[in-house]
Design a protein around this motif. Sequence first.
Motif, mmCIF file in Angstrom:
data_model
loop_
_atom_site.group_PDB
_atom_site.id
_atom_site.type_symbol
_atom_site.label_atom_id
_atom_site.label_comp_id
_atom_site.label_asym_id
_atom_site.label_seq_id
_atom_site.Cartn_x
_atom_site.Cartn_y
_atom_site.Cartn_z
ATOM 1 N N ILE A 123 0.843 -1.192 0.000
ATOM 2 C CA ILE A 123 0.000 0.000 0.000
ATOM 3 C C ILE A 123 0.881 1.245 0.000
ATOM 4 O O ILE A 123 1.805 1.357 0.823
ATOM 5 N N HIS A 124 0.605 2.182 -0.898
ATOM 6 C CA HIS A 124 1.219 3.510 -0.800
ATOM 7 C C HIS A 124 0.162 4.562 -1.091
ATOM 8 O O HIS A 124 -0.406 4.613 -2.182
ATOM 9 N N HIS A 125 -0.128 5.394 -0.108
ATOM 10 C CA HIS A 125 -1.193 6.396 -0.195
ATOM 11 C C HIS A 125 -0.596 7.761 -0.522
ATOM 12 O O HIS A 125 0.211 8.297 0.239
ATOM 13 N N ASN A 126 -0.989 8.309 -1.669
ATOM 14 C CA ASN A 126 -0.637 9.687 -2.012
ATOM 15 C C ASN A 126 -1.746 10.583 -1.474
ATOM 16 O O ASN A 126 -2.817 10.694 -2.067
ATOM 17 N N HIS A 127 -1.491 11.189 -0.333
ATOM 18 C CA HIS A 127 -2.515 11.963 0.362
ATOM 19 C C HIS A 127 -2.948 13.186 -0.451
ATOM 20 O O HIS A 127 -4.145 13.502 -0.525
ATOM 21 N N TYR A 128 -1.999 13.846 -1.079
ATOM 22 C CA TYR A 128 -2.306 15.091 -1.789
ATOM 23 C C TYR A 128 -3.241 14.851 -2.966
ATOM 24 O O TYR A 128 -4.213 15.586 -3.169
ATOM 25 N N ASP A 129 -2.976 13.805 -3.760
ATOM 26 C CA ASP A 129 -3.771 13.542 -4.966
ATOM 27 C C ASP A 129 -4.883 12.528 -4.746
ATOM 28 O O ASP A 129 -5.567 12.136 -5.692
ATOM 29 N N GLN A 130 -5.053 12.046 -3.519
ATOM 30 C CA GLN A 130 -6.169 11.196 -3.125
ATOM 31 C C GLN A 130 -6.208 9.841 -3.834
ATOM 32 O O GLN A 130 -7.273 9.324 -4.153
ATOM 33 N N TYR A 131 -5.021 9.263 -4.090
ATOM 34 C CA TYR A 131 -5.012 7.920 -4.659
ATOM 35 C C TYR A 131 -4.120 6.995 -3.843
ATOM 36 O O TYR A 131 -3.252 7.427 -3.091
ATOM 37 N N VAL A 132 -4.376 5.700 -4.000
ATOM 38 C CA VAL A 132 -3.597 4.654 -3.336
ATOM 39 C C VAL A 132 -3.072 3.700 -4.393
ATOM 40 O O VAL A 132 -3.842 3.204 -5.224
ATOM 41 N N ILE A 133 -1.791 3.455 -4.379
ATOM 42 C CA ILE A 133 -1.187 2.421 -5.230
ATOM 43 C C ILE A 133 -1.094 1.143 -4.402
ATOM 44 O O ILE A 133 -0.663 1.171 -3.246
ATOM 45 N N SER A 134 -1.509 0.035 -4.994
ATOM 46 C CA SER A 134 -1.501 -1.220 -4.237
ATOM 47 C C SER A 134 -1.078 -2.395 -5.105
ATOM 48 O O SER A 134 -1.168 -2.358 -6.328
ATOM 49 N N TYR A 135 -0.638 -3.405 -4.425
ATOM 50 C CA TYR A 135 -0.331 -4.723 -4.985
ATOM 51 C C TYR A 135 -1.019 -5.744 -4.087
ATOM 52 O O TYR A 135 -1.029 -5.602 -2.862
ATOM 53 N N GLY A 136 -1.625 -6.764 -4.692
ATOM 54 C CA GLY A 136 -2.168 -7.854 -3.899
ATOM 55 C C GLY A 136 -3.648 -7.779 -3.612
ATOM 56 O O GLY A 136 -4.181 -8.671 -2.955
#
Length: 257
Positions: free
Chosen positions: A14-27
């Motif tokens: 999980i990696h949350h980009n707070h500024y742009d309101q998206y989350v990158i995920s695997y799994g």
Amino acid sequence: MKKQVHDVRDLIYIHHNHYDQYVISYGIEFGEFIRSFSSKLKHLLLLKHRFNDADFNMHTLLEYVPQEKIEKLIQDGVYGYGNFCWLDFKEVDGLNELSGQEIAELLYLGHLKQHLKQPFYQKLRNQFAYLAHDDGYFNKIYYREINDFYEMLGNVIGIKLNQSQTKKTLFNFRKTRPLPPVNGKCLTQISQFTREGMVISLEKRDDTRQRIEIPIWVIGDFLDMDDMYDEAVNLDINACHAKLVYEKKLNEWKLLM
């Protein structure tokens, strides 16, 4: 470099980009994502896909999936599509009201997986913009409300663990009580970890008669999921930064940091 094939079920990044309101995920796969929400999504506007049973919208010249076909889409095996991108929306009438500028923004979003503006439209009343390449391998999801992300993550952890328990039960014939989802409010305690990039390893969990302990590590910001995976599989369980703990007697989850 050709991507390796990994078992995405036992490792969550999980990696949350707070500024742009998206989350990158695997799994986390499409079916798990959809089933993790208590309220069902109405329609999915398809930006990139290979689904052969979608409905067609003349105004946008895009295809969409009504609620009654979403389960069929899940069963279609979206991992094999390669690129799989969509937005949810409430009513077809809202879709027909989109301006040319808004349609152009959606096409750009689906093509490059980047936004020209935040991909939340009043006419669509969408909660998400779901942008995946090899679904479950690299997912970039925009959330109107970040609490939806934590609800989803807690439910997905429960889904994965219950699936794993079901497989074990088939071999040892011992019935087990279904595990509850992890409370989303519990997971918000590690919001700083999600912003730095973190890994949850279900494979390395410690399952005893009293409890289940799932290790969590801060691992950093990755865009290449092969690199992330190679680092994650070598993480030392004794050096984890937090643990999700399920107390079997109490039938509840807690977070240890």
